[in-house]
Design a protein around this motif. Structure first.
Motif, short mmCIF file in Angstrom:
data_model
loop_
_atom_site.label_atom_id
_atom_site.label_comp_id
_atom_site.label_asym_id
_atom_site.label_seq_id
_atom_site.Cartn_x
_atom_site.Cartn_y
_atom_site.Cartn_z
N ALA B 233 0.84 -1.19 0.00
CA ALA B 233 0.00 0.00 0.00
C ALA B 233 0.88 1.24 0.00
O ALA B 233 1.86 1.31 0.73
CB ALA B 233 -0.91 0.00 1.22
N PRO B 234 0.56 2.22 -0.85
CA PRO B 234 1.39 3.42 -0.89
C PRO B 234 1.30 4.21 0.42
O PRO B 234 0.26 4.22 1.07
CB PRO B 234 0.82 4.22 -2.06
N LEU B 235 2.41 4.84 0.77
CA LEU B 235 2.45 5.64 2.00
C LEU B 235 2.15 7.08 1.62
O LEU B 235 3.04 7.84 1.28
CB LEU B 235 3.82 5.52 2.66
N GLY B 236 0.90 7.44 1.67
CA GLY B 236 0.51 8.81 1.33
C GLY B 236 0.36 9.01 -0.17
O GLY B 236 0.31 8.05 -0.93
N VAL B 237 0.28 10.26 -0.55
CA VAL B 237 -0.03 10.60 -1.94
C VAL B 237 1.18 11.24 -2.60
O VAL B 237 1.65 12.29 -2.17
CB VAL B 237 -1.23 11.55 -2.00
N GLU B 238 1.71 10.56 -3.63
CA GLU B 238 2.84 11.12 -4.36
C GLU B 238 2.35 11.87 -5.60
O GLU B 238 2.80 12.96 -5.90
CB GLU B 238 3.78 9.99 -4.79
N VAL B 357 -2.59 16.43 4.41
CA VAL B 357 -1.89 15.43 5.22
C VAL B 357 -1.50 14.23 4.37
O VAL B 357 -0.41 13.67 4.53
CB VAL B 357 -2.74 15.03 6.44
N ASP B 358 -2.35 13.85 3.43
CA ASP B 358 -2.00 12.73 2.53
C ASP B 358 -0.70 13.03 1.79
O ASP B 358 0.17 12.17 1.66
CB ASP B 358 -3.11 12.51 1.50
N MET B 359 -0.58 14.26 1.29
CA MET B 359 0.64 14.60 0.55
C MET B 359 1.84 14.73 1.48
O MET B 359 2.96 14.37 1.12
CB MET B 359 0.41 15.89 -0.25
N ARG B 360 1.60 15.24 2.69
CA ARG B 360 2.69 15.31 3.67
C ARG B 360 3.20 13.93 4.02
O ARG B 360 4.39 13.72 4.24
CB ARG B 360 2.19 15.98 4.95
N LEU B 463 2.48 15.86 10.88
CA LEU B 463 3.70 16.02 10.09
C LEU B 463 3.83 14.91 9.06
O LEU B 463 4.84 14.82 8.37
CB LEU B 463 4.93 16.03 11.00
N GLY B 464 2.83 14.06 9.00
CA GLY B 464 2.84 13.02 7.99
C GLY B 464 3.47 11.72 8.43
O GLY B 464 3.53 10.78 7.66
N ASP B 465 3.98 11.66 9.67
CA ASP B 465 4.65 10.43 10.10
C ASP B 465 3.64 9.49 10.73
O ASP B 465 3.55 9.36 11.95
CB ASP B 465 5.78 10.74 11.07
N GLU B 466 2.90 8.82 9.85
CA GLU B 466 1.86 7.92 10.31
C GLU B 466 2.46 6.75 11.09
O GLU B 466 1.84 6.25 12.03
CB GLU B 466 1.08 7.41 9.10
N ALA B 467 3.66 6.33 10.73
CA ALA B 467 4.27 5.18 11.39
C ALA B 467 4.52 5.49 12.86
O ALA B 467 4.20 4.70 13.76
CB ALA B 467 5.57 4.81 10.70
N THR B 468 5.08 6.67 13.13
CA THR B 468 5.34 7.04 14.52
C THR B 468 4.03 7.27 15.26
O THR B 468 3.90 6.90 16.43
CB THR B 468 6.23 8.30 14.56
#
Lengths: 280, 668
Positions: B233-238, B357-360, B463-468
């Motif tokens: 799954a892509p991580l956010g929107v590129e 946020v998706d793009m971040r 800040l876009g760091d969904e993992a953290t």
């Protein structure tokens, strides 16, 4: 970088091996990418951007478990461009408490990179800072410590900028292959990104581990905080107080030796050590 | 002659519109899948349009009435016209209704035209300037061609020698109207908003944000979690095609009214963000091309026409080079404070913050390009569980003398007091101490997690760091699962929002309350008594994450009222409150602008004439107190309450007589 060097540099891509260890956060003690090793990798990545054709390989000697893997992936997450070729890291697998030096030396001798970059001192384990020296001794390569930047590579000679105390820099020309170690003088490491870190893989290479027999005999205890020596400032004016607070104390005595033969230098050091009662 | 021409015109326009619709739908379907119940969505469409959308439009009565007359007239006229002129059902009743509808539309279009005479800056110009004329062409044309149908016009008028000319002119006017209204609707003209907007309402990604017949305002403000388990799954929107299809559809629904632009704090501060332009850029990206045709206000400091994109090209240029421009520059995305003012104002229900946020997420998770202090803060969150990099074991140092009850000891309480990262901030520690004083005065059975607490993950997520974020959230949820409590009370609206609205998706469902809500409840229950307020004039600053994110506008005002304070409202308060500039990691990414957002807000405070500004958020406190030469003092509601407390004499003797009993009764 001077623009006229750019053409030459294009043909001067070299093989760089970056040695990385598992760091330890100073406050929480959690495993992380080690500060200095990450700066070493940053240096390598900057070289790759400047010198197309540079190939970076990462090397770690140690055991593989969850927390160390997360820390090592911290390095792998720094390679976020396209075609960096850092999708994997070589892991010389050996149990905890083994001596990393023989395994690293053997691997480096076999793969023969032209430049080896390492942090000056590990954040866990002995942290004696001897590894770069021991490796250099094993391999018979020159070692440059406290590196600030790699300026250029030409005809098998690398031009380096070495950091000296108090912001001084020294330009050195070193014949490859060589080992360089980095400390806080090198540029800070870039952010590690989750995606590339997660996708990266480990090439696990088994080694014949040699137990670090000396380490086993040591008694390890958490370091005690040592009291700081107070600097008593007798200053008449605000300017003097500021100077005293801002500047490092000048070393007293001593001598600067320039243009001396190695024998003369060794002689001088030997004499000093005698005087200071380090050698009896 | 018209009788033969009109059906041809109408059905040609309809056929072209159908082709355009298919093309447009194919543009949207470039996006990623998003499960939506299509039938249910279409069934909910009338209510969403008539209730929720008009609730937003109705904030400006003039435009709302204009839109009702124009749009209502148009829809009725279009349907009737197809019947009367297209299919030739020349029923005088239908004809009369058609006259009425087109007349209503004409009146509406007059008001649309009036608005365009000297349009406010926020409105886009370009094709939008011709829209009132097209509306008039359609309504007048339809009105005139219908007159003979109802016999209001002498039949002979169209028979004579000049009739050919008249008929041609009429047909031309009708064709212009049809071109704009039918053809333009699906081929990218201003009327696109009606087509895309209706489908956007039906297939909205946040169906739960709409009200239902059962009552209750729908609210859906929590960010959607990324699936981190699936490595593919892509991580956010590129690139634009990485948005879900209904997000793309939503971008296409924009009417470029610029209400978002007018309320955006970053735009007002001269930072390079304009929510309207951002949405238009996404439309450009989805279709491919350059932003040169955009006819509204640009991003401050960034001229229009230098950026271009394509559906499968990166939105933000991957390598920073001198000429490296793609669709949007990174600093545009990092200027957003996630205050949701744009989303609150958007009549088309577009979700700007989700998109940003998706793009971040892509920039942080894939490229490692969080600007300025971003990387350091994220590293701190990973290594120390707080953004400042403080020793986690020092989280309770501020309360060393308070002897706070710990969850680890009590295991079961009524109220879990969530401290938030303000526990490391000396200013917020004063608020926390005040809050503890209030809780003790009201004899609330509470405890804190103490050093077991971690950052809620708010900053990491924005800040876009969904993992953290997910790592922190999961560990917090595991900690909270060890204990029993009825509700969580916190003085940090960001923690409130994340714990209450964003942990649910990860398995943590809690009853969370902001301290102002909780204090209002305590007061209503008669557990607090206050000395009357003797200070100066007071205004109240609504924190975005309490107000717009959670709809809590009343409780803080009720608390102030209970203190005997009459709130001098600022011009922008309640759901229109202006952000302090502290949300979304904006102080960390720190994108330069011409002004500072907190300065503008303190100016609002000054204009209200207040000497004290009451706040309810550590971020707002920090941002507003950081303003130099401020005319008002910044006090948290908890501090105002603690200062006004009358310690009831009974409270000292019967302190905590019934500890830990209530929770047991309710939970078991």
């Amino acid at each position: 970088m001077q623009p006229d060097l750019h053409q030459k540099q294009q043909q001067q891509g070299i093989d760089v091996a970056v040695l990385v260890s598992i760091g330890r956060h100073p406050t929480t003690g959690r495993a992380r990418r080690a500060e200095q090793d990450a700066r070493g990798l940053e240096l390598a990545l900057a070289m790759e951007a400047e010198l197309p054709g540079t190939r970076i390989s990462m090397l770690h000697a140690g055991s593989q478990d969850d927390s160390s893997e997360a820390a090592l992936r911290g390095y792998l997450g720094m390679a976020t461009g396209v075609g960096m070729g850092l999708e994997s890291m070589t892991l010389l697998e050996q149990p905890e408490g083994s001596d990393a030096i023989p395994a690293l030396a053997k691997h480096l001798a076999a793969t023969s990179p032209q430049l080896v970059i390492t942090g000056a001192r590990a954040e866990r384990g002995e942290g004696s800072g001897l590894l770069p020296y021991a490796l250099a001794e094993h391999l018979g390569w020159p070692l440059v410590n406290s590196l600030a930047s790699v300026e250029k590579v030409e005809n098998g000679v690398v031009t380096l900028l070495q950091a000296l105390p108090r912001g001084q820099r020294r330009r050195l020309k070193v014949r490859l292959p060589a080992i360089i170690s980095v400390d806080e003088a090198a540029p800070a490491a870039r952010q590690s990104a989750f995606g590339p870190a997660r996708r990266a893989t480990f090439e696990i290479t088994p080694t014949s581990p040699e137990a670090d027999s000396e380490l086993a005999q040591w008694h390890l205890a958490p370091a005690r905080k040592r009291p700081k020596r107070l600097k008593i400032v007798k200053a008449a004016s605000a300017r003097d107080r500021f100077k005293a607070a801002a500047s490092k104390s000048e070393g007293k005595g001593g001598q600067v030796l320039t243009d001396v033969t190695p024998e003369q230098g060794a002689e001088a050091i030997y004499k000093l050590l005698k005087e200071e009662d380090v050698l009896r | 002659m018209l009788e033969t021409l009109l059906p041809i015109l109408i059905f040609t326009a309809l056929a072209l519109a159908a082709i355009g619709a298919v093309r447009r739908i194919r543009l949207w379907r470039q996006g990623r899948p998003s499960p939506v119940n299509l039938f249910k969505g279409l069934a909910a469409l009338p209510r969403r349009y008539l209730v929720d959308l008009h609730h937003v439009i109705g904030r400006d009565k003039m435009i709302s009435n204009t839109h009702v007359a124009t749009a209502g007239g148009f829809v009725a006229a279009a349907v009737l016209m197809i019947l009367v002129h297209g299919l030739g059902i020349a029923n005088p009743l239908l004809g009369g209704l058609l006259l009425l509808a087109s007349a209503s539309m004409f009146v509406g279009s007059l008001f649309v035209a009036r608005r365009r005479i000297n349009p406010p800056k926020r409105l886009s110009k370009g094709p939008w300037m011709r829209l009132p004329k097209s509306l008039m062409a359609f309504s007048i044309g339809v009105f005139l061609i219908t007159l003979p149908t109802v016999g209001l016009l002498p039949e002979g008028l169209l028979e004579g020698g000049g009739s050919w000319l008249l008929a041609l002119v009429l047909a031309g006017v009708v064709a212009w109207g049809l071109g704009e209204m039918f053809f333009g609707m699906t081929w990218g003209g201003p009327m696109k908003h009606a087509f895309a907007g209706a489908l956007h309402l039906a297939f909205h990604r946040r169906a739960e944000r709409f009200s239902t017949k059962k009552g209750g305002v729908g609210r859906s403000t929590g960010l959607k979690a990324l699936n981190l388990e699936d490595e593919a799954a892509p991580l956010g929107v590129e690139k634009p095609a990485d948005f879900t299809w209904n997000q793309l559809l939503g971008f296409d629904a924009c009417v470029q009214c610029g209400r978002c632009e007018a309320v955006c704090p970053a735009f007002a501060a001269g930072q390079p963000l304009n929510p309207k332009k951002l949405i238009q850029d996404m439309v450009v990206g989805m279709a491919g091309g350059s932003d040169a045709a955009y006819a509204g206000s640009p991003y401050p400091g960034k001229p229009v026409g230098e950026h271009a994109g394509a559906p499968h090209a990166p939105i933000v240029a991957p390598v920073v080079m001198k000429e490296g421009k793609a669709l949007v520059d990174a600093d545009t995305l990092w200027s957003c404070t996630t205050c949701r003012a744009c989303v609150e104002e958007c009549p088309m229900m577009i979700e700007h913050v989700d998109a940003i946020v998706d793009m971040r997420r892509h920039l942080t998770l894939e490229r490692g390009k969080t600007p300025n202090k971003g990387a350091e803060v994220l590293d701190n969150l990973i290594a120390t569980d707080n953004p400042g990099g403080f020793d986690p074991s020092s989280r309770l140092n501020w309360a060393a003398d308070l002897n706070l009850p710990l969850m680890a000891v009590l295991k079961q309480v009524d109220v879990l007091l969530w401290l938030g990262d303000g526990a490391f901030d000396m200013r917020n520690q004063r608020t926390l101490r005040a809050l503890v004083k209030v809780l003790r005065a009201a004899e609330v059975d509470f405890a804190v997690l103490g050093t077991e607490e971690r950052d809620s993950g708010d900053v990491a997520r924005r800040l876009g760091d969904e993992a953290t974020f997910q790592s922190l959230a999961k560990r917090n949820i595991a900690t909270l699962a060890k204990y029993r409590f009825l509700q969580i009370v916190t003085c940090d609206p960001h923690s409130f929002h994340v714990l209450g609205n964003e942990y649910g998706e990860l398995g943590g469902v809690y009853d969370v309350r902001h301290h102002s809500t909780f204090i209002a409840e305590l007061f209503d229950a008669g557990r607090l008594t206050f000395t009357p307020w003797k200070g100066g004039r007071v205004t109240y600053h609504d924190p975005c994450y309490l107000g717009r994110y959670n709809g809590e506008y009343e409780a803080p005002r009720n608390v102030l009222k209970a203190l005997g304070i009459e709130v001098k409202e600022m011009e922008r308060s309640g759901f229109r409150s202006r952000c302090c500039g502290g949300g979304g990691g904006a102080p960390i990414t720190d994108i330069p602008g011409e002004r500072r957002i907190p300065d503008m807000r303190m100016n609002d405070v000054k204009e209200s004439g207040a000497e004290v500004v009451a706040v309810g958020c550590p971020q707002c406190t920090a941002m507003l107190e950081g303003v130099v030469d401020a005319s008002a003092e910044v006090r948290d509601i908890a501090e105002l309450v603690a200062d006004a407390l009358v310690e009831s004499p009974a409270a000292d003797t019967s302190r905590r007589p019934t500890a830990t009993t209530m929770a047991e009764e309710v939970i078991v």
